[in-house]
Design an enzyme around this catalytic site. Sequence first.
Site, PDB file in Angstrom:
ATOM      1  N   TYR A   1     -46.844  85.691 -22.963  1.00  0.00           N
ATOM      2  CA  TYR A   1     -47.519  84.402 -23.087  1.00  0.00           C
ATOM      3  C   TYR A   1     -48.744  84.553 -23.996  1.00  0.00           C
ATOM      4  O   TYR A   1     -49.315  85.641 -24.140  1.00  0.00           O
ATOM      5  CB  TYR A   1     -47.970  83.870 -21.717  1.00  0.00           C
ATOM      6  CG  TYR A   1     -48.784  84.860 -20.913  1.00  0.00           C
ATOM      7  CD1 TYR A   1     -50.163  84.941 -21.052  1.00  0.00           C
ATOM      8  CD2 TYR A   1     -48.159  85.729 -20.009  1.00  0.00           C
ATOM      9  CE1 TYR A   1     -50.912  85.845 -20.325  1.00  0.00           C
ATOM     10  CE2 TYR A   1     -48.900  86.636 -19.269  1.00  0.00           C
ATOM     11  CZ  TYR A   1     -50.275  86.699 -19.435  1.00  0.00           C
ATOM     12  OH  TYR A   1     -51.008  87.618 -18.714  1.00  0.00           O
TER      13      TYR A   1
ATOM     14  N   SER B   1     -57.707  93.691 -14.414  1.00  0.00           N
ATOM     15  CA  SER B   1     -56.346  93.640 -14.936  1.00  0.00           C
ATOM     16  C   SER B   1     -55.918  92.242 -15.354  1.00  0.00           C
ATOM     17  O   SER B   1     -54.816  92.063 -15.874  1.00  0.00           O
ATOM     18  CB  SER B   1     -55.360  94.191 -13.893  1.00  0.00           C
ATOM     19  OG  SER B   1     -55.378  93.412 -12.713  1.00  0.00           O
ATOM     20  N   GLY B   2     -56.775  91.238 -15.149  1.00  0.00           N
ATOM     21  CA  GLY B   2     -56.481  89.915 -15.697  1.00  0.00           C
ATOM     22  C   GLY B   2     -56.087  88.847 -14.711  1.00  0.00           C
ATOM     23  O   GLY B   2     -55.415  87.886 -15.093  1.00  0.00           O
TER      24      GLY B   2
ATOM     25  N   HIS C   1     -57.742  79.540 -12.350  1.00  0.00           N
ATOM     26  CA  HIS C   1     -57.868  78.725 -13.553  1.00  0.00           C
ATOM     27  C   HIS C   1     -57.013  77.461 -13.447  1.00  0.00           C
ATOM     28  O   HIS C   1     -56.110  77.351 -12.603  1.00  0.00           O
ATOM     29  CB  HIS C   1     -57.483  79.522 -14.802  1.00  0.00           C
ATOM     30  CG  HIS C   1     -56.050  79.934 -14.875  1.00  0.00           C
ATOM     31  ND1 HIS C   1     -55.044  79.094 -15.317  1.00  0.00           N
ATOM     32  CD2 HIS C   1     -55.435  81.105 -14.574  1.00  0.00           C
ATOM     33  CE1 HIS C   1     -53.896  79.722 -15.295  1.00  0.00           C
ATOM     34  NE2 HIS C   1     -54.088  80.953 -14.833  1.00  0.00           N
TER      35      HIS C   1
ATOM     36  N   HIS D   1     -48.382  84.531 -13.301  1.00  0.00           N
ATOM     37  CA  HIS D   1     -48.321  85.946 -13.652  1.00  0.00           C
ATOM     38  C   HIS D   1     -49.366  86.754 -12.874  1.00  0.00           C
ATOM     39  O   HIS D   1     -49.748  87.849 -13.299  1.00  0.00           O
ATOM     40  CB  HIS D   1     -48.535  86.128 -15.159  1.00  0.00           C
ATOM     41  CG  HIS D   1     -47.397  85.643 -15.991  1.00  0.00           C
ATOM     42  ND1 HIS D   1     -47.284  84.326 -16.397  1.00  0.00           N
ATOM     43  CD2 HIS D   1     -46.300  86.281 -16.483  1.00  0.00           C
ATOM     44  CE1 HIS D   1     -46.183  84.173 -17.109  1.00  0.00           C
ATOM     45  NE2 HIS D   1     -45.561  85.336 -17.174  1.00  0.00           N
TER      46      HIS D   1
ATOM     47  N   CYS E   1     -52.248  85.091 -11.424  1.00  0.00           N
ATOM     48  CA  CYS E   1     -53.458  84.292 -11.271  1.00  0.00           C
ATOM     49  C   CYS E   1     -53.318  83.279 -10.128  1.00  0.00           C
ATOM     50  O   CYS E   1     -52.220  83.022  -9.635  1.00  0.00           O
ATOM     51  CB  CYS E   1     -53.763  83.550 -12.568  1.00  0.00           C
ATOM     52  SG  CYS E   1     -54.272  84.632 -13.915  1.00  0.00           S
TER      53      CYS E   1
ATOM     54  N   ASN F   1     -53.329  79.620  -9.661  1.00  0.00           N
ATOM     55  CA  ASN F   1     -53.188  78.364 -10.409  1.00  0.00           C
ATOM     56  C   ASN F   1     -53.630  77.191  -9.553  1.00  0.00           C
ATOM     57  O   ASN F   1     -53.216  77.068  -8.394  1.00  0.00           O
ATOM     58  CB  ASN F   1     -51.729  78.141 -10.795  1.00  0.00           C
ATOM     59  CG  ASN F   1     -51.256  79.022 -11.944  1.00  0.00           C
ATOM     60  OD1 ASN F   1     -50.141  78.873 -12.403  1.00  0.00           O
ATOM     61  ND2 ASN F   1     -52.088  79.940 -12.407  1.00  0.00           N
TER      62      ASN F   1
END
Length: 392
Positions: free
Chosen positions: A307, A320-321, A325, A341, A343, A345
Site C-alpha cells: 500500500y 513497526s508502524g 487513524h 494491516h 492499525c 481504523n
Amino acid sequence: MTRRPGFLSLALAAVLTMSACSGDKGAKPAPSTATTPARSTVPFSLAVTPAANASGLPLSTEIGTAVTGGRVTGVEVLSAGKRVEGALRADGTAWVPAKPLTPSTSYTATVTATGDDGRTESRATRFTTMSRPGNRVGTGMYLFSGGTYGVAMPVVVEFVDFQVPEAERAAVARRLFVTSDPPQLGGWHWFGGNQVLFRPKEHWKPGTRLTVRAALDGHPLGNGRYGDQERAASVTIDASARSLEVDNATKQMVARKDGQVVRTMKVSLGKTSTPSSSGNLVVMDKLDKTIFDSSTYGVPATSPDGYRSEIHYAQRLTWSGEFIHAAPWSVGDQGVRNVSHGCVNVSWEDAEWVFGFTAIGDPVTIRGTERTVTAGNGWTAWDLPWEEFTQA
C-alpha cells in the site's frame, strides 16, 4: 518514520510524628530511665576521588565522597580560582557538576565531612580533564521544554546507531536525572542498548512537573565512544488523565477522561495475517497527515499486501508502524471485522475527535488480538510489571 533524536531515583520523605500521653493532673513524674545515646562506634574516615593528579579524565567526572562514621558537609570545586557549580547526590556518594567540565582543564576539589563524634576533616584532590573527545554518539530525549504530556509519558533517552554495552549501562543511567513535583517513585529500564526509559510506579499524577537532565556530554558510553551533548527539559503532565481502551472482542475503542467514559467508537483492527499488537501502549506521535508506504517495511506497494496511501489523524503506537487513524474505506467493517494491516481504523469523524482528545504520552490499551506487543516496539514501559521493569 524517522525518530527524533532523560538515573536518578526519586527520594520520598516519610515524616513520622509521635504524640506524648499525659498522666493524671498532679501525678508525680516517674523516674527517668532515659540514657544518653551511645556515639557511633564506626571510625570516622573520609576519602575522595579522583586520585590526586589524575589526568585525562572524562568531562562528566564527579567528585566521589566515601565517608564512614559521618557525613559530607561541603564540597568546593575550583578551576583557575573560579567556583564550579554543582550539587551532592541524594545518597551523598558523589558531587555532580551542574554542566560538563571544560576539556583539558585543571580542577581542585575540597570535600569537608563531619564525623558522628563532632570532628571535621577536609580532603583535597587535583585533576585534569581530557581533551574534547571526537568519537561521539548522537543522543536524543523525547521531551521538549514547555511541553505538556499525558500521564503515561515515559522519559525516553535514545542512542543513535549505537548499542551501549551492558557493562556500561548502569554508569550511563546514573548520568540521567529525573525530578518530579510532587515526588513519585520511579525507575529506569533498558530496552536493548540504544534506548532507556524512565517511568513512575503508577501513572504520573495529573499536573506533575518534571525536570529532566541527560548529563551525557563527554561521558564514556563504552567501546571508546562518548555522549554528544547535554540535554534538559522541564515539562508538565496534563491536569486531566485521559486514556483509550481498544477491545478486539467488541471491536470498540472507549475514551476516558479522569476515569469517566466520554466516547465509544467502532474500530477495525489488524486482520489475522497482520494483527494489531495487544498491550499497554502510549501515544508516541501525532500527525495531521502523512503517507503510509509498505515499502518502508520491505513490502512493495504494488504487491497484494502492499500500500501507499495518504493518511489523516494518525497517532503512532509502535515503531513497526501501528497507528490509530482515519480509515473511511473500512467504515463498513468497523465494529464488525478486522481488515487493517495492524492499525486501529476508525471513521473520519471519530479519528478527528480522538486526535483532538489525546496528547502524546496518553495510555492506549489494546486487548484480545492474536499478537502481544514486543518489548521495545514503541514506548512499552507500561507493558512490564513494576518488579520486572526495575530489576537490574
